[in-house]
Design an enzyme around this catalytic site. Structure first.
Site, PDB file in Angstrom:
ATOM      1  N   GLY A  10       8.272   4.136 141.322  1.00 55.53           N
ATOM      2  CA  GLY A  10       7.306   5.208 141.051  1.00 55.53           C
ATOM      3  C   GLY A  10       7.722   6.465 141.789  1.00 55.53           C
ATOM      4  O   GLY A  10       7.593   6.538 143.007  1.00 55.53           O
ATOM      5  N   MET A  14       3.930  11.252 145.440  1.00 50.99           N
ATOM      6  CA  MET A  14       3.839  10.457 146.669  1.00 50.99           C
ATOM      7  C   MET A  14       5.032   9.511 146.824  1.00 50.99           C
ATOM      8  O   MET A  14       5.589   9.367 147.917  1.00 50.99           O
ATOM      9  CB  MET A  14       2.527   9.655 146.701  1.00 50.99           C
ATOM     10  CG  MET A  14       1.286  10.490 146.853  1.00 50.99           C
ATOM     11  SD  MET A  14       1.240  11.404 148.416  1.00 50.99           S
ATOM     12  CE  MET A  14       0.691  10.135 149.550  1.00 50.99           C
ATOM     13  N   LYS A  75       0.318   4.563 139.846  1.00 47.27           N
ATOM     14  CA  LYS A  75      -1.121   4.877 139.765  1.00 47.27           C
ATOM     15  C   LYS A  75      -1.944   3.607 139.983  1.00 47.27           C
ATOM     16  O   LYS A  75      -1.582   2.540 139.462  1.00 47.27           O
ATOM     17  CB  LYS A  75      -1.377   5.420 138.351  1.00 47.27           C
ATOM     18  CG  LYS A  75      -2.552   6.325 138.218  1.00 47.27           C
ATOM     19  CD  LYS A  75      -2.459   6.960 136.825  1.00 47.27           C
ATOM     20  CE  LYS A  75      -3.645   7.705 136.357  1.00 47.27           C
ATOM     21  NZ  LYS A  75      -4.932   7.525 136.854  1.00 47.27           N
ATOM     22  N   SER A 128      -2.086   8.000 154.033  1.00 54.85           N
ATOM     23  CA  SER A 128      -2.858   9.243 154.008  1.00 54.85           C
ATOM     24  C   SER A 128      -2.029  10.418 154.481  1.00 54.85           C
ATOM     25  O   SER A 128      -1.170  10.281 155.343  1.00 54.85           O
ATOM     26  CB  SER A 128      -4.091   9.126 154.900  1.00 54.85           C
ATOM     27  OG  SER A 128      -4.773  10.366 154.919  1.00 54.85           O
ATOM     28  N   GLY A 129      -2.330  11.565 153.882  1.00 58.23           N
ATOM     29  CA  GLY A 129      -1.675  12.795 154.338  1.00 58.23           C
ATOM     30  C   GLY A 129      -1.188  13.643 153.193  1.00 58.23           C
ATOM     31  O   GLY A 129      -0.555  14.684 153.413  1.00 58.23           O
ATOM     32  N   GLY A 130      -1.458  13.184 151.975  1.00 59.30           N
ATOM     33  CA  GLY A 130      -1.042  13.962 150.811  1.00 59.30           C
ATOM     34  C   GLY A 130       0.478  14.040 150.721  1.00 59.30           C
ATOM     35  O   GLY A 130       1.210  13.301 151.400  1.00 59.30           O
ATOM     36  N   LYS A 183      -8.103   2.350 154.375  1.00 53.20           N
ATOM     37  CA  LYS A 183      -7.878   3.648 153.710  1.00 53.20           C
ATOM     38  C   LYS A 183      -9.102   4.086 152.903  1.00 53.20           C
ATOM     39  O   LYS A 183      -9.469   5.266 152.881  1.00 53.20           O
ATOM     40  CB  LYS A 183      -6.645   3.559 152.801  1.00 53.20           C
ATOM     41  CG  LYS A 183      -6.376   4.838 151.988  1.00 53.20           C
ATOM     42  CD  LYS A 183      -5.976   5.983 152.883  1.00 53.20           C
ATOM     43  CE  LYS A 183      -6.121   7.381 152.327  1.00 53.20           C
ATOM     44  NZ  LYS A 183      -5.815   7.684 150.989  1.00 53.20           N
ATOM     45  N   HIS A 186     -11.590   5.432 155.236  1.00 52.67           N
ATOM     46  CA  HIS A 186     -11.038   6.725 155.685  1.00 52.67           C
ATOM     47  C   HIS A 186     -11.439   7.802 154.682  1.00 52.67           C
ATOM     48  O   HIS A 186     -11.890   8.887 155.054  1.00 52.67           O
ATOM     49  CB  HIS A 186      -9.508   6.607 155.798  1.00 52.67           C
ATOM     50  CG  HIS A 186      -8.770   7.927 155.844  1.00 52.67           C
ATOM     51  ND1 HIS A 186      -8.622   8.753 154.744  1.00 52.67           N
ATOM     52  CD2 HIS A 186      -8.149   8.575 156.867  1.00 52.67           C
ATOM     53  CE1 HIS A 186      -7.939   9.832 155.084  1.00 52.67           C
ATOM     54  NE2 HIS A 186      -7.646   9.747 156.369  1.00 52.67           N
ATOM     55  N   ASN A 187     -11.309   7.504 153.409  1.00 53.46           N
ATOM     56  CA  ASN A 187     -11.643   8.503 152.388  1.00 53.46           C
ATOM     57  C   ASN A 187     -13.148   8.756 152.307  1.00 53.46           C
ATOM     58  O   ASN A 187     -13.574   9.882 152.053  1.00 53.46           O
ATOM     59  CB  ASN A 187     -11.110   8.077 151.020  1.00 53.46           C
ATOM     60  CG  ASN A 187      -9.621   8.346 150.895  1.00 53.46           C
ATOM     61  OD1 ASN A 187      -8.917   8.365 151.899  1.00 53.46           O
ATOM     62  ND2 ASN A 187      -9.142   8.546 149.689  1.00 53.46           N
ATOM     63  N   GLU A 190     -13.666  11.017 154.923  1.00 49.31           N
ATOM     64  CA  GLU A 190     -13.071  12.300 154.494  1.00 49.31           C
ATOM     65  C   GLU A 190     -14.072  13.093 153.643  1.00 49.31           C
ATOM     66  O   GLU A 190     -14.265  14.300 153.843  1.00 49.31           O
ATOM     67  CB  GLU A 190     -11.795  11.977 153.707  1.00 49.31           C
ATOM     68  CG  GLU A 190     -11.093  13.146 153.060  1.00 49.31           C
ATOM     69  CD  GLU A 190      -9.864  12.658 152.264  1.00 49.31           C
ATOM     70  OE1 GLU A 190      -8.973  12.039 152.855  1.00 49.31           O
ATOM     71  OE2 GLU A 190      -9.808  12.906 151.035  1.00 49.31           O
ATOM     72  N   TYR A 191     -14.733  12.418 152.691  1.00 45.12           N
ATOM     73  CA  TYR A 191     -15.715  13.102 151.833  1.00 45.12           C
ATOM     74  C   TYR A 191     -16.828  13.700 152.700  1.00 45.12           C
ATOM     75  O   TYR A 191     -17.281  14.817 152.468  1.00 45.12           O
ATOM     76  CB  TYR A 191     -16.370  12.120 150.851  1.00 45.12           C
ATOM     77  CG  TYR A 191     -15.585  11.765 149.603  1.00 45.12           C
ATOM     78  CD1 TYR A 191     -14.206  11.696 149.604  1.00 45.12           C
ATOM     79  CD2 TYR A 191     -16.250  11.476 148.414  1.00 45.12           C
ATOM     80  CE1 TYR A 191     -13.512  11.336 148.462  1.00 45.12           C
ATOM     81  CE2 TYR A 191     -15.573  11.129 147.266  1.00 45.12           C
ATOM     82  CZ  TYR A 191     -14.198  11.044 147.290  1.00 45.12           C
ATOM     83  OH  TYR A 191     -13.514  10.690 146.159  1.00 45.12           O
ATOM     84  N   LYS A 261     -11.615  10.929 142.909  1.00 44.09           N
ATOM     85  CA  LYS A 261     -10.821   9.904 142.224  1.00 44.09           C
ATOM     86  C   LYS A 261     -11.344   8.496 142.420  1.00 44.09           C
ATOM     87  O   LYS A 261     -10.813   7.558 141.863  1.00 44.09           O
ATOM     88  CB  LYS A 261      -9.364   9.977 142.678  1.00 44.09           C
ATOM     89  CG  LYS A 261      -8.688  11.256 142.267  1.00 44.09           C
ATOM     90  CD  LYS A 261      -7.184  11.118 142.303  1.00 44.09           C
ATOM     91  CE  LYS A 261      -6.516  12.467 142.163  1.00 44.09           C
ATOM     92  NZ  LYS A 261      -6.677  13.291 143.395  1.00 44.09           N
ATOM     93  N   ARG A 446     -45.154  -4.918 150.371  1.00 43.47           N
ATOM     94  CA  ARG A 446     -44.468  -6.015 149.673  1.00 43.47           C
ATOM     95  C   ARG A 446     -45.354  -7.260 149.646  1.00 43.47           C
ATOM     96  O   ARG A 446     -45.446  -7.972 148.649  1.00 43.47           O
ATOM     97  CB  ARG A 446     -43.131  -6.344 150.359  1.00 43.47           C
ATOM     98  CG  ARG A 446     -42.082  -5.249 150.218  1.00 43.47           C
ATOM     99  CD  ARG A 446     -40.797  -5.589 150.970  1.00 43.47           C
ATOM    100  NE  ARG A 446     -40.062  -6.675 150.327  1.00 43.47           N
ATOM    101  CZ  ARG A 446     -39.858  -7.856 150.869  1.00 43.47           C
ATOM    102  NH1 ARG A 446     -40.333  -8.135 152.070  1.00 43.47           N
ATOM    103  NH2 ARG A 446     -39.175  -8.775 150.214  1.00 43.47           N
TER     104      ARG A 446
HETATM  105  C1  6PG Z   1      -5.334  11.194 151.819  1.00 40.96           C
HETATM  106  C2  6PG Z   1      -6.337  11.478 150.730  1.00 40.96           C
HETATM  107  C3  6PG Z   1      -5.851  11.119 149.374  1.00 40.96           C
HETATM  108  C4  6PG Z   1      -6.868  11.350 148.280  1.00 40.96           C
HETATM  109  C5  6PG Z   1      -7.219  12.764 148.069  1.00 40.96           C
HETATM  110  C6  6PG Z   1      -8.062  13.035 146.840  1.00 40.96           C
HETATM  111  O1  6PG Z   1      -5.743  10.550 152.753  1.00 40.96           O
HETATM  112  O2  6PG Z   1      -4.185  11.611 151.704  1.00 40.96           O
HETATM  113  O3  6PG Z   1      -7.499  10.729 150.973  1.00 40.96           O
HETATM  114  O4  6PG Z   1      -5.503   9.765 149.396  1.00 40.96           O
HETATM  115  O5  6PG Z   1      -6.348  10.870 147.109  1.00 40.96           O
HETATM  116  O6  6PG Z   1      -7.883  13.262 149.178  1.00 40.96           O
HETATM  117  O7  6PG Z   1      -9.174  12.239 146.783  1.00 40.96           O
HETATM  118  P1  6PG Z   1     -10.376  12.664 145.844  1.00 40.96           P
HETATM  119  O8  6PG Z   1      -9.780  13.127 144.539  1.00 40.96           O
HETATM  120  O9  6PG Z   1     -11.223  11.457 145.650  1.00 40.96           O
HETATM  121  O10 6PG Z   1     -11.056  13.782 146.545  1.00 40.96           O
END
Ligand code: 6PG
Length: 472
Positions: A10, A14, A75, A128-130, A183, A186-187, A190-191, A261, A446
């Site tokens: 792939g 990434m 993917k 993680s880290g794009g 992970k 972690h996300n 992140e949100y 995502k 209840r």
């Molecule tokens: C990371 C990010 C990454 C994630 C994007 C987009 O740690 O590098 O978490 O893995 O895919 O941040 O995520 P969303 O599209 O859900 O915002």
């Protein structure tokens, strides 16, 4: 040319970045992509001569040392299963497949079990880290067969980000789906983190009337204190970015409709499933969902627009309070995320070292922040700490910054400004610190309508049902 230590399947952004990173670190790496162009691109970008491109899967696998180590960067979802099926006929006992995508951890558990039965090791690896992280040093969260991990550990540690003390931000997490779970949460954090900061920018703009440059300056200042983090840093930067297609700042031309995502959604589904309160993480997710209903929001805004009195606040004082508010909300979103890890460890039989999880996040990843050092310290002292809010050092921090959170949320309420993550944090704090809650009423209701029974608080053991009387 000898055999490669590892192969990457792939070559999208990434996968290619990780392959180039592996090559830069002196490891020979074979690469394969379904379409040849991307394989050629990766080979052309390599300056080390360590990347070998292959156009047939069989040749790709033949080029690897045995037992084989294959990193899948395709993917998430069906494509991962599809690629495993295609690889399988060429694999032998002891070979290892690593899934480095954002896969759902339950898929990882299923794949690991199915492959383990056939003698193939499989592990899920959070990355993680794009793009930049993958290329220069991501945070890496591997989980799965420990022995198989040891085989590729030197490669993964070499390509990972390094914390200030030089430690690689790559630590074995636990078995089967643990790496992808780490992970995923972690996300979720992140949100929440992103939403908290976004709400901070609204306070600056709408309550304090600050322009982009002033906001950027304020975030830059925050970044020199306890809030120091990658997300605060990039927010300070992006606020000042000129629009390359028109006048003004780019951020002001971006449609206010957030996308996602799936990992943040999974985190919250998981929390509901395991019975963990992740209200701040859920606020981050829900804010994105509501933001994406732009047409409805426009309609509602027209119906419900109201004049709000100006608050005449002292800007310097509010900015200080806001710093506290952001920190308090951030601390509590970590508290919720780590509480979810703990429940998951219990539920799935994982053996998490929370200090190590925090240490992975210190560099390379999106939620890297100074605060992680404090988490490491607390979990280093006590891996059984049920919630960081109960530790002395975090209690001290929250005592200092929750008043700011309370103030800022009250300004937002008075001004009719939504601050879902900050107000969720405040409610979480108030509910968590309440000895006697309102849940006695819920239990009475209840029992009243459904004879669901209740427990007593006066020392009488067991469950009771009362014959409630309609006395009004
Ligand atoms: C990371 C990010 C990454 C994630 C994007 C987009 O740690 O590098 O978490 O893995 O895919 O941040 O995520 P969303 O599209 O859900 O915002």
């Amino acid at each position: 040319m000898g055999a490669s230590r590892i192969g990457v399947v792939g070559m999208a952004v990434m996968g290619k970045s990780l392959a180039l990173n592996i090559a830069d670190n002196g490891f020979q790496v074979s690469v394969y992509n379904r379409s040849e162009g991307k394989t050629k691109e990766a080979v052309a970008e390599d300056r080390t001569g360590n990347i070998q491109g292959y156009f047939s899967l069989e040749e790709f696998i033949d080029s690897l040392e045995s037992p084989k180590n294959i990193l899948l960067m395709v993917k998430s979802g069906v494509p991962v299963d599809g690629m495993i099926d295609r690889l399988f006929p060429f694999l032998h006992e002891g070979d290892l497949i690593i899934d480095g995508g954002n896969s759902y951890f339950k898929d990882t558990v299923r794949r690991a079990n199915a492959l383990e039965k056939k003698g193939i090791h499989f592990f899920g690896m959070g990355v993680s880290g794009g793009e930049e992280g993958a290329r220069r040093g991501p945070a890496i969260m591997p989980g799965g067969d420990r022995k198989a991990y040891e085989r590729v550990r030197d490669i993964l540690e070499a390509i990972s980000a390094k914390a200030e003390d030089g430690e690689p931000c790559c630590k074995y997490t636990s078995s089967d789906g643990a790496g992808h779970y780490v992970k995923m949460v972690h996300n979720g954090i992140e949100y929440a983190d992103m939403q908290i900061i976004a709400e901070g920018s609204v306070v600056m703009k709408q309550i304090l009337g600050m322009d982009n440059r002033q906001m950027s300056e304020a975030f830059r200042h925050y970044n020199e204190g306890p809030l120091e983090s990658y997300l605060i840093e990039i927010t300070a930067n992006l606020l000042q970015e000129p629009d390359d297609m028109g006048n003004g700042f780019l951020v002001d031309k971006i449609l206010d409709s957030a996308e996602q995502k799936g990992t943040g959604k999974w985190t919250n589904l998981e929390a509901v499933d395991l019975g963990v309160n992740t209200s701040i993480l859920a606020a981050g997710l829900n804010a994105r969902i509501l933001s994406s209903q732009k047409a409805e929001r426009i309609q509602a805004a027209k119906i419900y627009s109201e004049e709000v009195p100006s608050l005449n606040l002292d800007k310097g004082k509010v900015l200080k309070e806001l710093e506290g508010a952001l920190l308090a909300a951030k601390i509590m979103s970590y508290a919720q995320g780590f509480a979810l890890y703990r429940k998951a460890a219990e539920s799935y039989g994982w053996d998490f070292n929370y200090r190590e999880i925090a240490s992975i996040f210190r560099a390379g990843c999106i939620i890297r922040a100074r605060l992680l050092y404090d988490l490491m310290e607390e979990f280093g002292k006590n891996n059984d700490l049920v919630n960081i809010m109960l530790s002395e050092s975090f209690a001290k921090k929250l005592h200092a910054c929750v008043p700011g959170l309370r103030k800022v949320v009250s300004y937002c309420i008075a001004q009719g400004i939504a601050c879902p993550a900050m107000s969720a944090a405040l409610s979480y704090f108030d509910a968590y610190c309440t000895e006697n809650s309102e849940a006695n009423i819920i239990q009475a209701q209840r029992d009243y309508f459904g004879a669901h029974t209740y427990q007593r608080n006066d020392g009488r053991e067991g469950y009771f049902h009362h014959a409630w009387v309609e006395n009004i």
